[in-house]
Design a protein around this motif. Structure first.
Motif, PDB file in Angstrom:
ATOM      1  N   VAL A 145      -1.947  -1.498   5.231  1.00 33.89           N
ATOM      2  CA  VAL A 145      -2.024  -1.707   3.871  1.00 33.89           C
ATOM      3  C   VAL A 145      -0.407  -1.592   3.211  1.00 33.89           C
ATOM      4  O   VAL A 145       0.152  -0.202   3.681  1.00 33.89           O
ATOM      5  N   GLN A 184      -4.837   3.591  -0.118  1.00 34.93           N
ATOM      6  CA  GLN A 184      -3.941   3.462   0.946  1.00 34.93           C
ATOM      7  C   GLN A 184      -5.605   3.574   2.057  1.00 34.93           C
ATOM      8  O   GLN A 184      -5.367   2.602   2.653  1.00 34.93           O
ATOM      9  N   ILE A 213      -8.730   1.231   1.318  1.00 38.81           N
ATOM     10  CA  ILE A 213      -8.540  -0.137   1.438  1.00 38.81           C
ATOM     11  C   ILE A 213      -8.385  -0.766   3.127  1.00 38.81           C
ATOM     12  O   ILE A 213      -9.092  -1.096   3.436  1.00 38.81           O
ATOM     13  N   ARG A 214      -7.416   0.290   3.547  1.00 38.11           N
ATOM     14  CA  ARG A 214      -7.463  -0.102   4.933  1.00 38.11           C
ATOM     15  C   ARG A 214      -9.135   0.004   5.769  1.00 38.11           C
ATOM     16  O   ARG A 214      -9.207  -0.553   6.939  1.00 38.11           O
ATOM     17  N   ARG A 224      -5.701 -11.686   3.365  1.00 38.47           N
ATOM     18  CA  ARG A 224      -5.077 -10.607   2.135  1.00 38.47           C
ATOM     19  C   ARG A 224      -6.007 -10.563   1.927  1.00 38.47           C
ATOM     20  O   ARG A 224      -6.141 -11.512   0.574  1.00 38.47           O
ATOM     21  N   ALA A 277      -4.111  -5.655   1.751  1.00 30.56           N
ATOM     22  CA  ALA A 277      -3.828  -5.323   3.177  1.00 30.56           C
ATOM     23  C   ALA A 277      -4.110  -7.364   3.478  1.00 30.56           C
ATOM     24  O   ALA A 277      -4.020  -8.208   2.780  1.00 30.56           O
ATOM     25  N   ASN A 285       1.560  -0.463  -0.607  1.00 33.30           N
ATOM     26  CA  ASN A 285       1.665   0.207  -1.825  1.00 33.30           C
ATOM     27  C   ASN A 285       2.214  -0.451  -2.880  1.00 33.30           C
ATOM     28  O   ASN A 285       2.165  -0.378  -4.129  1.00 33.30           O
ATOM     29  N   VAL A 309     -12.644  -3.709  -2.488  1.00 33.31           N
ATOM     30  CA  VAL A 309     -11.121  -3.209  -2.981  1.00 33.31           C
ATOM     31  C   VAL A 309     -11.508  -3.080  -4.833  1.00 33.31           C
ATOM     32  O   VAL A 309     -10.680  -2.029  -4.733  1.00 33.31           O
TER      33      VAL A 309
END
Length: 167
Positions: free
Chosen positions: A86, A32, A35-36, A5, A94, A88, A155
């Motif tokens: 991911v 998003q 982050i992915r 995580r 993530a 929000n 991130v």
């Protein structure tokens, strides 16, 4: 074996509130996606690690492998179920994990078992004959540890970029 995580709950929650209040849907989807993208190399390395993991019988006993009685190769089956999610909202961040629900029922615990380095199973399904095989332990944990600093940096960079766009 644990899920991976990437979170910084306080900063991400605060950022999500600001994004929602400002109505910046395109920035949210971009965040998003970024982050992915930060988690993708970890997923790929985990898949490579399990596919290339040597599993052997101690002392070289036995006649050696042979064809599998099932049509699914163990390591490739596990590699194919490594996923990224991911979020929000709620608990943003993530998560990289093995989707155990997508694995066949008899293999659902296998990623954890292989991570221990000791695999005990019946010989070709014969419950009266068991064998213990070994693999290098902690394939999951070592791969995650190698990627953690990079993912945290990525991130953090994404969060900082989004904050600047909001100001």
């Amino acid at each position: 074996m644990q899920d991976v995580r990437v979170i910084n709950t306080g900063q991400l929650l605060d950022l999500q509130r600001k994004l929602r209040a400002a109505g910046h849907e395109n920035i949210r989807s971009s965040m998003q996606r970024r982050i992915r993208r930060a988690a993708e190399p970890l997923k790929n390395d985990l898949q490579s690690a399990i596919r290339g993991l040597p599993i052997s019988s101690p002392g070289g006993r036995g006649r050696g492998g042979g064809r599998s009685p099932t049509s699914r190769p163990l390591r490739s089956t596990i590699a194919g179920q490594i996923r990224i999610t991911v979020r929000n909202t709620g608990n943003p961040g993530a998560r990289v994990f093995v989707d155990k629900g997508a694995l066949p029922p008899d293999l659902r615990n296998m990623p954890h078992v292989i991570n221990t380095g000791r695999i005990r199973h019946p010989v070709y399904g014969n419950r009266r004959r068991w064998v213990t095989q070994t693999a290098p332990p902690l394939w999951w944990d070592k791969t995650v540890r190698a990627h953690a600093p990079r993912m945290e940096r990525d991130v953090r960079r994404v969060v900082d970029d989004v904050r600047q766009k909001l100001n």
